[in-house]
Design a protein around this motif. Structure first.
Motif, PDB file in Angstrom:
ATOM      1  N   GLY A 125     -10.814  -1.269  19.407  1.00 30.67           N
ATOM      2  CA  GLY A 125     -10.271   0.000  18.935  1.00 30.67           C
ATOM      3  C   GLY A 125     -11.078   0.551  17.775  1.00 30.67           C
ATOM      4  N   LYS A 126     -11.527  -0.329  16.876  1.00 37.22           N
ATOM      5  CA  LYS A 126     -12.368   0.098  15.766  1.00 37.22           C
ATOM      6  C   LYS A 126     -13.745   0.543  16.255  1.00 37.22           C
ATOM      7  CE  LYS A 126     -10.410  -2.528  11.919  1.00 37.22           C
ATOM      8  NZ  LYS A 126     -10.238  -1.316  11.072  1.00 37.22           N
ATOM      9  N   PHE A 127     -14.229  -0.142  17.279  1.00 36.65           N
ATOM     10  CA  PHE A 127     -15.579   0.155  17.753  1.00 36.65           C
ATOM     11  C   PHE A 127     -15.641   1.482  18.493  1.00 36.65           C
ATOM     12  CE2 PHE A 127     -19.346  -0.108  20.356  1.00 36.65           C
ATOM     13  CZ  PHE A 127     -20.270  -0.657  19.484  1.00 36.65           C
ATOM     14  N   GLY A 128     -14.587   1.779  19.250  1.00 38.35           N
ATOM     15  CA  GLY A 128     -14.597   3.015  20.033  1.00 38.35           C
ATOM     16  C   GLY A 128     -15.293   2.815  21.371  1.00 38.35           C
ATOM     17  N   PRO A 129     -15.834   3.863  21.970  1.00 43.34           N
ATOM     18  CA  PRO A 129     -16.488   3.744  23.281  1.00 43.34           C
ATOM     19  C   PRO A 129     -17.600   2.692  23.262  1.00 43.34           C
ATOM     20  CG  PRO A 129     -16.200   6.050  22.695  1.00 43.34           C
ATOM     21  CD  PRO A 129     -15.843   5.244  21.477  1.00 43.34           C
ATOM     22  N   VAL A 130     -17.572   1.819  24.251  1.00 44.14           N
ATOM     23  CA  VAL A 130     -18.521   0.699  24.261  1.00 44.14           C
ATOM     24  C   VAL A 130     -19.817   1.056  24.988  1.00 44.14           C
ATOM     25  CG1 VAL A 130     -17.732  -0.364  26.408  1.00 44.14           C
ATOM     26  CG2 VAL A 130     -18.614  -1.814  24.563  1.00 44.14           C
ATOM     27  N   ASP A 131     -19.851   2.187  25.659  1.00 45.20           N
ATOM     28  CA  ASP A 131     -21.032   2.546  26.456  1.00 45.20           C
ATOM     29  C   ASP A 131     -22.338   2.531  25.659  1.00 45.20           C
ATOM     30  OD1 ASP A 131     -19.393   2.760  28.579  1.00 45.20           O
ATOM     31  OD2 ASP A 131     -19.448   4.942  28.751  1.00 45.20           O
ATOM     32  N   ALA A 150     -26.432  -4.184  14.182  1.00 40.67           N
ATOM     33  CA  ALA A 150     -26.163  -3.170  13.152  1.00 40.67           C
ATOM     34  C   ALA A 150     -25.078  -2.204  13.615  1.00 40.67           C
ATOM     35  CB  ALA A 150     -27.458  -2.424  12.832  1.00 40.67           C
ATOM     36  N   MET A 151     -25.104  -1.849  14.893  1.00 43.48           N
ATOM     37  CA  MET A 151     -24.099  -0.938  15.442  1.00 43.48           C
ATOM     38  C   MET A 151     -22.707  -1.565  15.374  1.00 43.48           C
ATOM     39  SD  MET A 151     -23.898   0.676  19.301  1.00 43.48           S
ATOM     40  CE  MET A 151     -25.485   1.520  19.117  1.00 43.48           C
ATOM     41  N   VAL A 152     -22.619  -2.849  15.741  1.00 45.67           N
ATOM     42  CA  VAL A 152     -21.325  -3.525  15.739  1.00 45.67           C
ATOM     43  C   VAL A 152     -20.796  -3.707  14.327  1.00 45.67           C
ATOM     44  CG1 VAL A 152     -20.137  -5.692  16.258  1.00 45.67           C
ATOM     45  CG2 VAL A 152     -21.741  -4.716  17.917  1.00 45.67           C
ATOM     46  N   MET A 153     -21.627  -4.202  13.429  1.00 46.05           N
ATOM     47  CA  MET A 153     -21.161  -4.506  12.073  1.00 46.05           C
ATOM     48  C   MET A 153     -20.785  -3.239  11.302  1.00 46.05           C
ATOM     49  SD  MET A 153     -21.108  -7.671  12.326  1.00 46.05           S
ATOM     50  CE  MET A 153     -20.781  -8.370  10.706  1.00 46.05           C
ATOM     51  N   ALA A 154     -21.438  -2.134  11.609  1.00 42.92           N
ATOM     52  CA  ALA A 154     -21.052  -0.866  10.979  1.00 42.92           C
ATOM     53  C   ALA A 154     -19.653  -0.451  11.421  1.00 42.92           C
ATOM     54  CB  ALA A 154     -22.072   0.218  11.330  1.00 42.92           C
ATOM     55  N   ALA A 155     -19.298  -0.781  12.649  1.00 40.61           N
ATOM     56  CA  ALA A 155     -17.990  -0.398  13.177  1.00 40.61           C
ATOM     57  C   ALA A 155     -16.877  -1.304  12.671  1.00 40.61           C
ATOM     58  CB  ALA A 155     -18.023  -0.413  14.707  1.00 40.61           C
ATOM     59  N   LEU A 165     -23.227   0.712  23.177  1.00 41.89           N
ATOM     60  CA  LEU A 165     -23.621  -0.670  22.935  1.00 41.89           C
ATOM     61  C   LEU A 165     -24.110  -1.320  24.218  1.00 41.89           C
ATOM     62  CD1 LEU A 165     -23.780  -3.062  20.964  1.00 41.89           C
ATOM     63  CD2 LEU A 165     -21.403  -3.605  21.572  1.00 41.89           C
ATOM     64  N   GLU A 166     -23.412  -1.073  25.314  1.00 39.76           N
ATOM     65  CA  GLU A 166     -23.784  -1.706  26.579  1.00 39.76           C
ATOM     66  C   GLU A 166     -25.078  -1.142  27.156  1.00 39.76           C
ATOM     67  OE1 GLU A 166     -20.232  -1.493  29.012  1.00 39.76           O
ATOM     68  OE2 GLU A 166     -19.803  -3.599  28.488  1.00 39.76           O
ATOM     69  N   LYS A 167     -25.509   0.011  26.664  1.00 42.19           N
ATOM     70  CA  LYS A 167     -26.828   0.503  27.058  1.00 42.19           C
ATOM     71  C   LYS A 167     -27.941  -0.278  26.366  1.00 42.19           C
ATOM     72  CE  LYS A 167     -25.424   5.242  28.177  1.00 42.19           C
ATOM     73  NZ  LYS A 167     -25.506   6.678  27.794  1.00 42.19           N
ATOM     74  N   LEU A 168     -27.591  -0.923  25.250  1.00 42.39           N
ATOM     75  CA  LEU A 168     -28.576  -1.706  24.506  1.00 42.39           C
ATOM     76  C   LEU A 168     -28.619  -3.153  24.953  1.00 42.39           C
ATOM     77  CD1 LEU A 168     -27.991  -0.487  20.824  1.00 42.39           C
ATOM     78  CD2 LEU A 168     -29.879   0.129  22.344  1.00 42.39           C
ATOM     79  N   VAL A 169     -27.436  -3.762  25.125  1.00 36.47           N
ATOM     80  CA  VAL A 169     -27.348  -5.200  25.368  1.00 36.47           C
ATOM     81  C   VAL A 169     -26.209  -5.501  26.334  1.00 36.47           C
ATOM     82  CG1 VAL A 169     -28.294  -5.870  23.116  1.00 36.47           C
ATOM     83  CG2 VAL A 169     -25.822  -5.496  23.363  1.00 36.47           C
ATOM     84  N   THR A 170     -26.171  -6.744  26.798  1.00 33.37           N
ATOM     85  CA  THR A 170     -25.013  -7.242  27.538  1.00 33.37           C
ATOM     86  C   THR A 170     -24.025  -7.809  26.533  1.00 33.37           C
ATOM     87  OG1 THR A 170     -26.374  -7.790  29.452  1.00 33.37           O
ATOM     88  CG2 THR A 170     -24.234  -8.868  29.299  1.00 33.37           C
ATOM     89  N   VAL A 171     -22.730  -7.473  26.697  1.00 32.69           N
ATOM     90  CA  VAL A 171     -21.716  -7.796  25.695  1.00 32.69           C
ATOM     91  C   VAL A 171     -20.628  -8.676  26.301  1.00 32.69           C
ATOM     92  CG1 VAL A 171     -20.076  -6.848  24.026  1.00 32.69           C
ATOM     93  CG2 VAL A 171     -22.129  -5.545  24.640  1.00 32.69           C
ATOM     94  N   ALA A 172     -20.233  -9.715  25.547  1.00 34.60           N
ATOM     95  CA  ALA A 172     -19.082 -10.536  25.922  1.00 34.60           C
ATOM     96  C   ALA A 172     -18.253 -10.794  24.678  1.00 34.60           C
ATOM     97  CB  ALA A 172     -19.527 -11.853  26.537  1.00 34.60           C
TER      98      ALA A 172
END
Length: 282
Positions: free
Chosen positions: A206-212, A252-257, A214-221
């Motif tokens: 919810g804090k991160f918002g749309p995951v698209d 950096a994208m994740v930790m900022a969120a 991030l998923e364009k950069l890396v695979t996420v689990a």
């Protein structure tokens, strides 16, 4: 697992044994092999478990040959009546069974050492038959046990067959498979584990918002547990520099969120972070 995985060798792991599919034992071999293959830049695309049944083994191996460059089977090379992997693979690769004299010599040396404690001990016939191997296979000599491993080739693809005993399997992997794959390594796989505390999995996203993005950069689990939620970022590329750069951008994208809820990454622990904070307070 990876969006651009064409640069990577693809592998499949097949665990063979009634004791595995029945839940009698836990298959730790697949976990070990998968982690080691990823470190070598090999993409594990499937892990399968089948019983000691010829039809099931053939179907699993033939299917894997249609998808992967490297197939590793574990189990079914022992001396008991249900250990049929060697014979099944011999028929698959249209090979007769022959006695390997080096394997015989290794068995004799091993049992000679054991006879010091038990002079009457002879090599059981079932164990002696483990020195019989498919003629079409390259023998992977086992210094840790009685059953050698095997390597078959078909159309540029490799099928490694290893004993199911973890000590022996790991030994043969280190002695034969790792050096072989290092010679044909074509890419690098990297992971970054980010750690948060005080958030549920739902509130994190919810804090991160749309995951698209991030998923364009890396695979996420995401890996939730009682105390924390971990997020693993994965990426593959032709060089370690490219992998590290992409993982750094995603981190950096994740930790900022997530802000203050993110406390560390990779080997960092919550206890270590708290200890450091307390030491800083004097």
């Amino acid at each position: 697992m990876f969006k651009d995985d064409n640069i990577l060798l693809k592998a499949e792991i097949i665990a063979i044994g009634n004791e595995v599919v029945s839940g009698l034992i836990q298959d730790t071999n697949a976990r070990y092999l998968s982690s080691q293959l990823h470190l070598l830049g090999v993409n594990v695309i499937q892990i399968t478990a089948v019983g000691d049944n010829e039809e099931s083994i053939v179907r699993a191996v033939e299917g894997a040959l249609g998808r992967a460059d490297v197939i590793i089977t574990t189990g079914g090379l022992g001396s008991t009546h249900d250990d049929i992997t060697k014979e099944v693979l011999a028929r698959m690769f249209h090979s007769k069974i022959v006695v390997d004299q080096k394997a015989v010599a290794m068995l004799e040396v091993m049992f000679k050492k054991r006879k010091r404690d038990n002079p009457e001990r002879e090599i059981p016939e079932g164990v002696r038959r483990q020195s019989e191997v498919p003629e079409a296979a390259t023998v992977l000599y086992n210094d840790k046990g009685t059953a050698p491993g095997l390597l078959f080739n078909r159309d540029g693809k490799k099928v490694f067959s290893l004993p199911g005993v973890p000590l022996e399997m790991e030994h043969l992997f280190e002695k034969y498979i790792r050096p072989d794959l290092l010679k044909s390594q074509s890419g690098v796989i990297g992971h970054r584990m980010l750690k948060t505390v005080g958030l549920t999995e739902a509130s994190l996203w919810g804090k991160f918002g749309p995951v698209d993005p991030l998923e364009k950069l890396v695979t996420v689990a995401s890996l939730p547990s009682y105390l924390e939620v971990k997020m693993r970022l994965s990426f593959c590329a032709a060089s370690i520099e490219a992998v590290e750069a992409r993982l750094g951008e995603a981190e950096a994208m994740v930790m900022a969120a997530v802000g203050e809820w993110g406390y560390g990454k990779d080997d960092e622990t919550l206890e270590g972070k708290i200890g450091g904070w307390l030491r800083g307070k004097g």
